[in-house]
Scaffold this active site. Structure first.
Site, mmCIF file in Angstrom:
data_model
loop_
_atom_site.group_PDB
_atom_site.id
_atom_site.type_symbol
_atom_site.label_atom_id
_atom_site.label_comp_id
_atom_site.label_asym_id
_atom_site.label_seq_id
_atom_site.Cartn_x
_atom_site.Cartn_y
_atom_site.Cartn_z
ATOM 1 N N HIS A 13 -20.486 22.387 3.958
ATOM 2 C CA HIS A 13 -20.039 21.380 4.911
ATOM 3 C C HIS A 13 -18.924 21.968 5.765
ATOM 4 O O HIS A 13 -17.900 22.397 5.250
ATOM 5 C CB HIS A 13 -19.538 20.127 4.181
ATOM 6 C CG HIS A 13 -20.625 19.435 3.395
ATOM 7 N ND1 HIS A 13 -20.375 18.403 2.542
ATOM 8 C CD2 HIS A 13 -21.959 19.628 3.367
ATOM 9 C CE1 HIS A 13 -21.524 17.986 2.004
ATOM 10 N NE2 HIS A 13 -22.497 18.728 2.492
ATOM 11 N N GLY A 37 -30.871 18.142 5.947
ATOM 12 C CA GLY A 37 -29.547 18.681 5.642
ATOM 13 C C GLY A 37 -28.911 19.274 6.877
ATOM 14 O O GLY A 37 -29.560 19.372 7.937
ATOM 15 N N ASP A 38 -27.635 19.635 6.789
ATOM 16 C CA ASP A 38 -26.901 20.253 7.890
ATOM 17 C C ASP A 38 -26.881 19.377 9.144
ATOM 18 O O ASP A 38 -26.896 19.873 10.274
ATOM 19 C CB ASP A 38 -27.476 21.643 8.234
ATOM 20 C CG ASP A 38 -27.491 22.544 7.016
ATOM 21 O OD1 ASP A 38 -26.505 22.521 6.260
ATOM 22 O OD2 ASP A 38 -28.492 23.242 6.799
HETATM 23 P P1 GDP Z 1 -23.464 19.417 6.818
HETATM 24 O O1 GDP Z 1 -24.010 20.306 5.754
HETATM 25 O O2 GDP Z 1 -24.309 18.199 7.064
HETATM 26 O O3 GDP Z 1 -22.035 19.066 6.600
HETATM 27 O O4 GDP Z 1 -23.548 20.242 8.181
HETATM 28 P P2 GDP Z 1 -23.177 21.805 8.407
HETATM 29 O O5 GDP Z 1 -21.700 21.948 8.414
HETATM 30 O O6 GDP Z 1 -23.955 22.666 7.498
HETATM 31 O O7 GDP Z 1 -23.807 22.036 9.844
HETATM 32 C C1 GDP Z 1 -23.370 21.352 10.965
HETATM 33 C C2 GDP Z 1 -22.804 22.337 11.978
HETATM 34 O O8 GDP Z 1 -22.717 21.723 13.247
HETATM 35 C C3 GDP Z 1 -21.372 22.777 11.673
HETATM 36 O O9 GDP Z 1 -21.224 24.092 12.119
HETATM 37 C C4 GDP Z 1 -20.520 21.823 12.494
HETATM 38 O O10 GDP Z 1 -19.268 22.357 12.842
HETATM 39 C C5 GDP Z 1 -21.376 21.625 13.700
HETATM 40 N N1 GDP Z 1 -21.309 20.313 14.336
HETATM 41 C C6 GDP Z 1 -21.234 19.088 13.756
HETATM 42 N N2 GDP Z 1 -21.327 18.114 14.688
HETATM 43 C C7 GDP Z 1 -21.474 18.739 15.881
HETATM 44 C C8 GDP Z 1 -21.662 18.271 17.229
HETATM 45 O O11 GDP Z 1 -21.730 17.084 17.512
HETATM 46 N N3 GDP Z 1 -21.808 19.236 18.185
HETATM 47 C C9 GDP Z 1 -21.775 20.563 17.912
HETATM 48 N N4 GDP Z 1 -21.924 21.407 18.913
HETATM 49 N N5 GDP Z 1 -21.606 21.026 16.661
HETATM 50 C C10 GDP Z 1 -21.471 20.133 15.659
HETATM 51 MG MG MG Z 2 -24.656 22.223 5.475
#
Ligand code: GDP
Ligand code: MG
Length: 423
Positions: free
Chosen positions: A40, A11-12
């Site tokens: 998300h 996840g995340d």
């Molecule tokens: P999800 O649950 O899969 O949608 O992911 P989350 O939002 O919980 O966690 C992903 C985190 O990484 C978020 O804070 C995004 O803004 C950040 N993020 C996503 N892609 C990238 C990336 O390529 N680089 C960086 N530095 N941050 C990212």
């Molecule tokens: Mg998440």
């Protein structure tokens, strides 16, 4: 065209961010499982948004968003989330948001039971987000759940609610010794939020079937990753639903359609929220450095995420379970600060190595076999083409691609919508 976007890991992985990016050519985005335990994060020109229940396509005006029958919906949370977005200038109408009449309602007593059980378990706890998700799915399969479509007939609902609450109280007050649930309070709760949500509730299955047959592009957005799938994940440290792509047509309401494309979102290193076996886990300073670099704190709960190096064994398994045709490798920019970057290429126990992901309880005692790569030590967040990446970063991507037998199509180098490379 039916496309699923799902997580390869725990996840995340950045699913929200990739759905937001890729949904530009899609007509419909569907959430097909899970509830408001999801978090998300989407950052675009309109601001930073954390979505728990709403599909990430809600931030694009041209996209119709669907919440499928596979979801469990906390109606209060949904109304509040819609309110937050509306306040930020996002338009939400029955034209761009459709909620399945067959989705299960996550009730306040589900949240209460979740909390009571985590408290009872104390140090043996599962790491639930305490948002009532497991009790909601449990009640669904016990056939004691209320569904969104029932909000249209409050009289009939009241009768069922009274029977269900009587049954819930056997546990809540009878087993846990908590205050009994009041039928009246639950009815008022449903009346209040049901009134607001009714215009959005419909038979989304009919809508999606028509849309698919008309050749519309439909994207399915998963919550969590393959390793949290109730059947194929690290049970019992999983979510309570099927998060894998194969479930998408079912949880959306169109089991008569097949996926055309499965895109897996895979993180350039590993993170895991909550309990359960996590073979590649880093501890101490090493963990803290990576956690800080990646901002690895839960979007839904703020909990510090457990972190570790990229895990070939778990990711290969995740790719297989998701049937991923293409991969988006995310957060590669986070690794830019390290002199050396480790990758777990196998698990080892008692002198035996394996690259096949073991049964949950068999994971005990496995240690990661690590391979070390030279870091690139350059800011890559501005790179928009493969050629602009340092050669060490390309080597890292190519190694992962080969080791996991995946096709990496996208590399994400920042949280913003435009920060990505197509390989
Ligand atoms: P999800 O649950 O899969 O949608 O992911 P989350 O939002 O919980 O966690 C992903 C985190 O990484 C978020 O804070 C995004 O803004 C950040 N993020 C996503 N892609 C990238 C990336 O390529 N680089 C960086 N530095 N941050 C990212
Ligand atoms: Mg998440």
């Amino acid at each position: 065209m039916l496309t699923a976007i799902s997580g390869i890991n725990w996840g995340d992985e950045g699913k929200g961010r990739m759905v937001d990016l890729l949904s530009s050519d899609y007509d419909v985005v569907v959430r097909y499982q899970g509830g408001n335990n999801a978090g998300h994060t989407v950052i675009n020109e309109r601001g930073k948004f954390i979505l728990n229940l709403l599909p990430s396509g809600i931030l694009r005006e041209s996209v119709v968003n669907v919440m499928g029958n596979g979801m469990v919906i906390d109606v209060k949370h949904l109304v509040e989330e819609m309110g937050r977005l509306t306040d930020a200038g996002i338009k939400i109408t029955p034209e761009n948001l459709k909620i399945s009449d067959k989705a299960v309602i996550c009730m306040p007593y589900h949240v209460q039971r979740d909390c009571l059980e985590e408290a009872r378990l104390s140090d043996k706890k599962f790491g639930s987000t305490r948002r009532g998700i497991a009790p909601s799915y449990g009640d669904k399969y016990m056939k004691k759940a209320l569904r969104m479509g029932e909000l249209f007939d409050m009289n009939a609902l009241h009768e069922r609610l009274a029977d269900i609450v009587e049954w819930e109280n056997l546990t809540v007050s009878g087993v846990y010794g908590a205050e009994p649930i009041s039928v009246y309070a639950m009815q008022e709760h449903l009346k209040k939020y049901g009134e607001i949500l009714k215009p959005f509730i419909c038979d989304v299955s009919l809508y999606l079937d028509k849309a698919a047959k008309a050749g519309k592009k439909i994207m399915f957005e998963a919550q969590l990753g393959a390793l949290r799938d109730i059947d194929f994940g690290i049970y019992p440290y999983t979510s309570s639903s099927n998060s894998i792509a194969a479930y998408a047509p079912i949880g959306a309401g169109i089991p008569n359609h097949k996926l055309d494309l499965s895109i897996g979102i895979m993180k350039a290193y590993s993170t895991c929220v909550g309990e359960g076996p996590f073979t590649v886990e880093y501890f101490g300073d090493k963990a803290e450095t990576l956690r800080k670099a990646g901002g690895e704190y839960g979007a839904a709960t703020g909990r510090p995420r457990r972190v570790g190096p990229f895990d070939v064994v778990a990711s290969r398994y995740g790719i297989r379970m998701q049937g991923a045709d293409e991969i988006a490798l995310t957060k590669l920019d986070v690794l830019s600060m390290f002199d050396e970057i480790e990758v777990c290429v196998a698990y080892e126990k008692d002198g035996q190595e394996t690259t096949d992901f073991p049964f949950t309880q068999g994971l005990d005692g496995y240690k990661p076999v690590l391979k070390t790569f030279k870091g690139w030590k350059k800011d890559i967040s501005g790179c928009r083409k493969k050629e602009e990446l340092p050669k060490e970063a390309i080597e890292y991507i190519e190694f992962i691609e080969k080791a996991t037998e995946a096709k990496i199509k996208y590399v994400s180098v920042g949280a913003e919508r435009e920060a990505y490379i197509v390989l």
